[in-house]
Design an enzyme around this catalytic site. Structure first.
Site, short mmCIF file in Angstrom:
data_model
loop_
_atom_site.label_atom_id
_atom_site.label_comp_id
_atom_site.label_asym_id
_atom_site.label_seq_id
_atom_site.Cartn_x
_atom_site.Cartn_y
_atom_site.Cartn_z
N CYS A 2 0.85 -1.18 0.00
CA CYS A 2 0.00 0.00 0.00
C CYS A 2 0.90 1.24 0.00
O CYS A 2 1.95 1.26 0.64
CB CYS A 2 -0.93 0.10 1.20
SG CYS A 2 -2.10 -1.25 1.30
N ARG A 27 3.87 -0.50 -4.84
CA ARG A 27 3.59 -1.03 -3.49
C ARG A 27 2.24 -1.70 -3.40
O ARG A 27 1.87 -2.26 -2.36
CB ARG A 27 3.63 0.11 -2.47
CG ARG A 27 4.96 0.82 -2.40
CD ARG A 27 4.86 1.98 -1.45
NE ARG A 27 4.69 1.54 -0.08
CZ ARG A 27 5.69 1.29 0.75
NH1 ARG A 27 6.90 1.48 0.37
NH2 ARG A 27 5.44 0.89 1.98
N TRP A 75 -2.87 -2.65 -1.66
CA TRP A 75 -2.59 -4.08 -1.81
C TRP A 75 -3.45 -4.74 -0.74
O TRP A 75 -3.19 -4.60 0.45
CB TRP A 75 -1.11 -4.36 -1.57
CG TRP A 75 -0.70 -5.76 -1.87
CD1 TRP A 75 -0.28 -6.26 -3.07
CD2 TRP A 75 -0.65 -6.87 -0.95
NE1 TRP A 75 0.02 -7.60 -2.95
CE2 TRP A 75 -0.20 -7.99 -1.67
CE3 TRP A 75 -0.95 -7.02 0.40
CZ2 TRP A 75 -0.03 -9.24 -1.09
CZ3 TRP A 75 -0.79 -8.27 0.99
CH2 TRP A 75 -0.33 -9.36 0.25
N ASN A 101 -1.83 2.23 5.79
CA ASN A 101 -0.99 1.13 5.31
C ASN A 101 -0.61 0.32 6.53
O ASN A 101 -0.10 0.87 7.50
CB ASN A 101 0.26 1.73 4.62
CG ASN A 101 1.33 0.71 4.34
OD1 ASN A 101 1.05 -0.48 4.24
ND2 ASN A 101 2.56 1.18 4.20
N GLY A 102 -0.89 -1.00 6.51
CA GLY A 102 -0.58 -1.84 7.66
C GLY A 102 -1.75 -2.75 7.97
O GLY A 102 -2.67 -2.89 7.16
N GLU A 492 17.29 -17.99 -7.39
CA GLU A 492 16.92 -16.63 -7.80
C GLU A 492 16.38 -16.63 -9.23
O GLU A 492 15.39 -15.95 -9.53
CB GLU A 492 18.14 -15.72 -7.65
CG GLU A 492 17.96 -14.30 -8.12
CD GLU A 492 16.85 -13.51 -7.41
OE1 GLU A 492 16.29 -14.00 -6.43
OE2 GLU A 492 16.52 -12.41 -7.89
N LYS A 496 12.66 -15.36 -10.19
CA LYS A 496 12.42 -14.28 -11.18
C LYS A 496 11.40 -14.74 -12.21
O LYS A 496 10.50 -14.01 -12.57
CB LYS A 496 13.71 -13.88 -11.91
CG LYS A 496 14.69 -13.03 -11.17
CD LYS A 496 14.26 -11.62 -10.88
CE LYS A 496 13.54 -11.51 -9.58
NZ LYS A 496 14.27 -11.34 -8.37
N GLU A 499 7.74 -15.19 -10.64
CA GLU A 499 7.01 -14.01 -10.17
C GLU A 499 6.55 -13.09 -11.30
O GLU A 499 5.53 -12.42 -11.16
CB GLU A 499 7.80 -13.23 -9.13
CG GLU A 499 9.05 -12.56 -9.61
CD GLU A 499 9.82 -11.86 -8.50
OE1 GLU A 499 9.22 -11.42 -7.53
OE2 GLU A 499 11.05 -11.77 -8.63
N HIS A 515 17.68 -37.29 -6.29
CA HIS A 515 16.95 -37.68 -5.08
C HIS A 515 15.46 -37.40 -5.20
O HIS A 515 14.77 -37.30 -4.20
CB HIS A 515 17.54 -36.97 -3.86
CG HIS A 515 18.99 -37.30 -3.64
ND1 HIS A 515 19.42 -38.54 -3.21
CD2 HIS A 515 20.11 -36.57 -3.85
CE1 HIS A 515 20.73 -38.54 -3.14
NE2 HIS A 515 21.18 -37.36 -3.53
N LYS A 614 6.02 -4.42 -3.92
CA LYS A 614 7.47 -4.30 -3.77
C LYS A 614 7.91 -4.37 -2.31
O LYS A 614 8.90 -5.00 -1.98
CB LYS A 614 7.91 -2.98 -4.39
CG LYS A 614 9.38 -2.71 -4.32
CD LYS A 614 10.06 -3.21 -5.56
CE LYS A 614 11.56 -3.13 -5.48
NZ LYS A 614 12.17 -4.30 -6.09
C1 F6R Z 1 11.62 -10.80 -5.56
C2 F6R Z 1 11.51 -9.81 -4.56
C3 F6R Z 1 11.11 -10.21 -3.19
C4 F6R Z 1 11.92 -9.41 -2.15
C5 F6R Z 1 11.41 -9.73 -0.73
C6 F6R Z 1 12.23 -9.03 0.32
O1 F6R Z 1 12.02 -10.27 -6.79
O2 F6R Z 1 11.72 -8.64 -4.80
O3 F6R Z 1 11.27 -11.57 -3.00
O4 F6R Z 1 13.25 -9.74 -2.27
O5 F6R Z 1 10.08 -9.35 -0.61
O6 F6R Z 1 12.19 -7.65 0.14
P1 F6R Z 1 13.27 -6.71 0.78
O7 F6R Z 1 14.57 -7.01 0.13
O8 F6R Z 1 12.78 -5.34 0.48
O9 F6R Z 1 13.29 -7.01 2.24
#
Ligand code: F6R
Length: 619
Positions: A2, A27, A75, A101-102, A492, A496, A499, A515, A614
Site C-alpha cells: 500500500c 507497493r 494491496w 498502510n498496515g 533466484e 524471477k 514471479e 533424489h 514491492k
Molecule cells: C523478488 C523480490 C522479493 C523481495 C522480498 C524481500 O524479486 O523482490 O522476494 O526480495 O520481498 O524484500 P526486501 O529485500 O525489500 O526485504
C-alpha cells in the site's frame, strides 16, 4: 505494501497526489483513491478498483479541487479489492477521511465495540474501523482530532501508517506511524509559505523538496498552513523533528527510454555496482573500507557466529553471502527466513552478529526478526538499499547498497548490489580476523573490482535472449540447477521467472536432482543449468548428462570459451570468467533477462506482477 501520499500547501493537491500514487504503485495496485477538501469546503472521497489510471478515469467529471489531500494505492489485506474497500475511508459523519498502510490486528473487537455504539460500516476493512474509532474518540472525549488520534492509536494492536483529513479543519494534516513507513517532506513555495508532503517512501516527495523527516514508530505529526509541524508520541511527549536531505534524483524514477523499470534496472547493474563499491574498494591500496564497520570491528572480530535474516531475493543473496563469509572468514554463518526466525524462539547469543538484508528496509518479517535479535542482545547490522528505512534505523550499524531506487517489483540490481556488499563485508571481516593470505585477499580485491565491467560484457553479449525467450512461452514448468555459489543463483533465476511470467519454476542444488526431482524430466522440461568453468564443473557436467539422457532441454550459463557444456546444451548464455565466489553476480544476469523476455512475450506486466507488492510491510 500500500502506498500513501499526502499534500498540504498552496498548490492544487490532486495532480500531486496522482503523480505520487503512480510513483508508489509498485507497493500495491489493486485499487486506489483520493480525498481532498474542496474549495467549497466539501470533504470528497473518490475511489476505483484497479490501477491509478482507473481512478483518474473515474474522477473526470468530479470536483477534484482543493489544496489539501490524501491518497492511497492498495494491496488488499482485509476485504477483496473493490472500490468499497479501497481507501480513503470516511468516518460515520463524513467529517473525517483516512488512508492506512498496515494491519490492525484487533479490528474485529474494535468493530464490534463501535457497532454496539451505533457505528455502521460500509466496507470489510480494518481501516474503516480506525477512522470510526478516531471519530468515536473525538465524540467521547470532546477532543480535537489530534488528541482523538492519540486516544485511538493507544487502543490499536498492529501496524499502521495513516494520514487523516478533517472537513471542519481544512488547514491541517495529521499523520502517524507504527511499523509501516511514512515520510514527511518539508517544502516552501515561492512566497515562503510552508508546504508539506507525505509519502510511504521518498518517491512522491523528491520532485518538490529534498528535506524530509522520517517519522518514528508511535509518533503522530500535525502540520498546518502556517508552518506548524509538531511531532508528539503516543505518550504525548513532544519529539524534535530531524530534517534529512534526500539522496535521490528524479532520473531514478523514470524509465529512461526502457519499456519497463525492470529492464532499465537490469541494464543499470554495472553502474549501480560501481557506485556501490566507490570509496569502499580501493584497488591501488588493496583495501576495503566499510564505514559501518570501522567503529564495530571488535564485534566482527569476536563474534561467535553471524546470522543473516532476509526474505525472498534478499534471502538468496544472503545465502551467497554465507558461502563467501564462511569460506573467507572461517566463521559459521546461518541464513534464516526472517518470517520463520521471528516465531521460533531461536537461540541467539549476545556475541552473535545478526545481519538484516533488505532492499526496501521495510519488510515486516525482517524488521521483526532483528527486533527479536536485539531483545536477546545481539549486535545488529543492516544491509539496505532505501536510505532512512525502518531496518536501516533499527540496526546498530550497516551499509547502504547505493544502487539507486529499485522500482520494478522483481528485484534485480538490489540482488547484485547485496551480493557485492556481502562480498565487501566478507573481505573486511577476513582482514579483521586475519583469515586470508595477503595474496588471496589482494587477488579477490582485484577480481571484485572488475565485476561491474564483466557485468557490462555479460549484458552486451546476451542481447539475443529476446528472440530465444519467445520459444518458451508455452512452458508450464522450468527447473534451475546450480551447485555451490550457484545454487542460490538457481533459486533466484526460478523466483524471477515465476514471479513475473507466472510459469512454475523450481531451483535445486544440481546434485539433488537424483533424489527425486529428476522424475519430472521429459522432453517438455527446460532445465537451466548454471555451469561456469569455476567450481565443480565436472560434477555439473555429470548432472547435465543425467538430464540429457532423459531428454530434458538444457539451457546453460557457461564461461566464455567453454565447449563441453555448450555442446551438450540446446542453448547457452555466456559469461566472462571470474572467481567462483563472484560468478553469481554475472550468472544471474542472463537469468534475469530470460525471465524478463519470457514474461513480456507472454504479455505480462513485469513491473507490477499480479498479487505482488514491492515492499512487504505486512506479515
Ligand atoms: C523478488 C523480490 C522479493 C523481495 C522480498 C524481500 O524479486 O523482490 O522476494 O526480495 O520481498 O524484500 P526486501 O529485500 O525489500 O526485504
Amino acid at each position: 505494501m500500500c502506498g500513501i501520499v499526502g499534500y498540504l500547501g498552496d498548490q492544487q493537491a490532486y495532480p500531486i497526489l496522482i503523480k505520487g500514487l503512480h510513483r508508489l504503485e509498485y507497493r500495491g495496485y489493486d485499487s486506489a483513491g483520493v480525498s481532498m477538501i474542496s474549495q467549497s469546503g466539501e470533504l470528497n472521497v473518490y475511489k476505483a478498483k484497479g490501477k491509478v489510471v482507473a481512478l483518474e478515469e473515474s474522477v473526470k467529471n468530479d470536483d477534484i479541487s482543493g489544496t489539501i489531500g490524501i491518497a492511497h494505492t492498495r494491496w488488499a489485506t482485509h476485504g477483496e479489492p473493490n472500490a468499497t474497500n479501497a481507501h480513503p475511508h470516511y468516518s460515520q459523519s463524513k467529517n473525517l477521511s483516512l488512508v492506512h498502510n498496515g494491519i490492525i490486528e484487533n479490528y474485529k473487537t474494535l468493530r464490534t465495540e463501535l457497532e454496539s455504539r451505533g457505528y455502521t460500516f460500509c466496507s470489510e476493512t480494518d481501516t474503516e474501523v480506525l477512522v470510526q474509532l478516531v471519530e468515536c474518540m473525538m465524540d467521547t472525549h470532546k477532543s480535537d482530532l489530534f488528541t482523538a488520534v492519540q486516544f485511538a492509536l493507544k487502543s490499536v494492536v498492529g501496524a499502521y501508517a495513516i494520514a487523516i483529513l478533517e472537513k471542519s479543519n481544512p488547514d491541517q494534516l495529521i499523520c502517524a506511524r507504527k511499523g509501516s513507513p511514512l515520510i514527511i517532506g518539508v517544502g516552501k513555495n515561492e512566497n515562503g509559505n510552508a508546504e508539506y508532503y507525505l509519502g510511504s517512501d521518498a518517491t512522491p516527495i523528491v520532485e518538490y523538496t529534498n528535506q524530509v523527516i522520517y517519522l518514528n514508530d508511535e509518533e503522530i505529526a500535525i502540520m498546518d498552513r502556517k508552518g506548524r509541524l509538531d511531532i508528539v508520541n503516543l505518550q504525548n511527549v513532544q519529539q524534535t523533528p530531524h530534517l534529512h536531505t534526500l539522496q535521490m534524483n528524479l532520473d531514478q524514477l523514470e524509465k529512461g527510454g526502457f519499456p519497463h523499470f525492470m529492464l532499465k534496472e537490469i541494464w543499470e547493474q554495472p553502474n549501480a555496482l560501481r557506485t556501490c563499491i566507490r570509496g569502499r574498494l580501493n584497488k591501488e591500496q588493496k583495501d576495503v573500507i566499510l564505514s559501518g564497520i570501522i567503529d564495530n570491528k571488535e564485534k566482527f572480530k569476536n563474534c561467535r557466529r553471524i546470522i543473516i535474516c532476509a526474505c525472498g531475493t534478499s534471502w538468496h543473496s544472503a545465502l551467497i553471502g554465507k558461502y563467501f563469509i564462511e569460506e573467507a572468514c572461517q566463521i559459521p554463518v546461518e541464513v534464516e527466513y526472517a518470517s520463520e526466525f521471528r516465531y521460533r524462539n531461536p537461540v541467539i547469543f549476545e556475541d552473535d552478529v545478526v545481519i538484516a538484508v533488505s532492499q526496501s528496509g521495510e519488510t515486516a518479517d525482517t524488521l521483526a526478526a532483528i527486533q527479536l535479535a536485539k531483545s536477546k542482545g545481539a549486535f545488529l547490522y543492516g544491509i539496505c538499499n532505501v536510505i532512512g528505512s525502518s531496518i536501516a534505523r533499527a540496526t546498530d550499524s550497516g551499509t547502504y547498497l547505493h544502487v539507486g531506487a529499485e522500482i520494478g517489483v522483481a528485484s534485480t540490481k538490489a540482488f547484485t548490489g547485496q551480493v557485492i556488499t556481502l562480498s565487501l563485508l566478507g573481505l573486511v571481516i577476513a582482514k579483521v580476523r586475519n583469515t586470508l593470505s595477503d595474496d588471496m585477499y589482494n587477488m579477490l580485491v582485484d577480481e571484485l573490482f572488475m565485476i561491474p565491467d564483466k557485468m557490462q560484457w555479460t549484458l552486451e553479449n546476451n542481447k539475443n535472449i529476446d528472440e530465444f525467450a519467445q520459444k518458451f512461452t508455452y512452458c508450464k514448468n522450468f527447473i534451475y540447477l546450480g551447485r555451490g555459489y550457484n545454487y542460490p543463483v538457481a533459486l533466484e533465476g526460478a523466483l524471477k521467472l515465476k514471479e513475473i511470467s507466472y510459469i512454475h519454476a523450481e531451483g535445486y542444488p544440481a546434485a539433488e536432482m537424483k533424489h527425486g526431482p529428476i522424475a519430472l524430466i521429459d522432453e517438455e522440461m527446460p532445465v537451466v543449468v548454471i555451469a561456469p568453468r569455476q567450481g565443480m564443473y565436472d560434477k555439473v557436467v555429470s548432472n547435465i548428462q543425467e538430464i540429457k539422457s532423459r531428454n530434458g532441454k538444457i539451457i546453460s550459463v557457461v564461461t566464455e570459451g567453454d565447449t563441453i557444456v555448450k555442446e551438450m546444451s540446446d542453448y547457452s548464455f555466456v559469461i566472462p570468467d571470474t572467481r567462483d565466489c563472484f560468478v553469481p553476480m554475472l550468472a544471474v544476469i542472463p537469468l534475469q533477462l530470460l525471465s524478463y523476455y519470457v514474461a513480456t512475450a507472454k504479455g505480462r506486466n513485469v513491473d507490477q506482477p499480479r498479487n505482488l507488492a514491492k515492499s512487504v510491510t505486512v506479515e
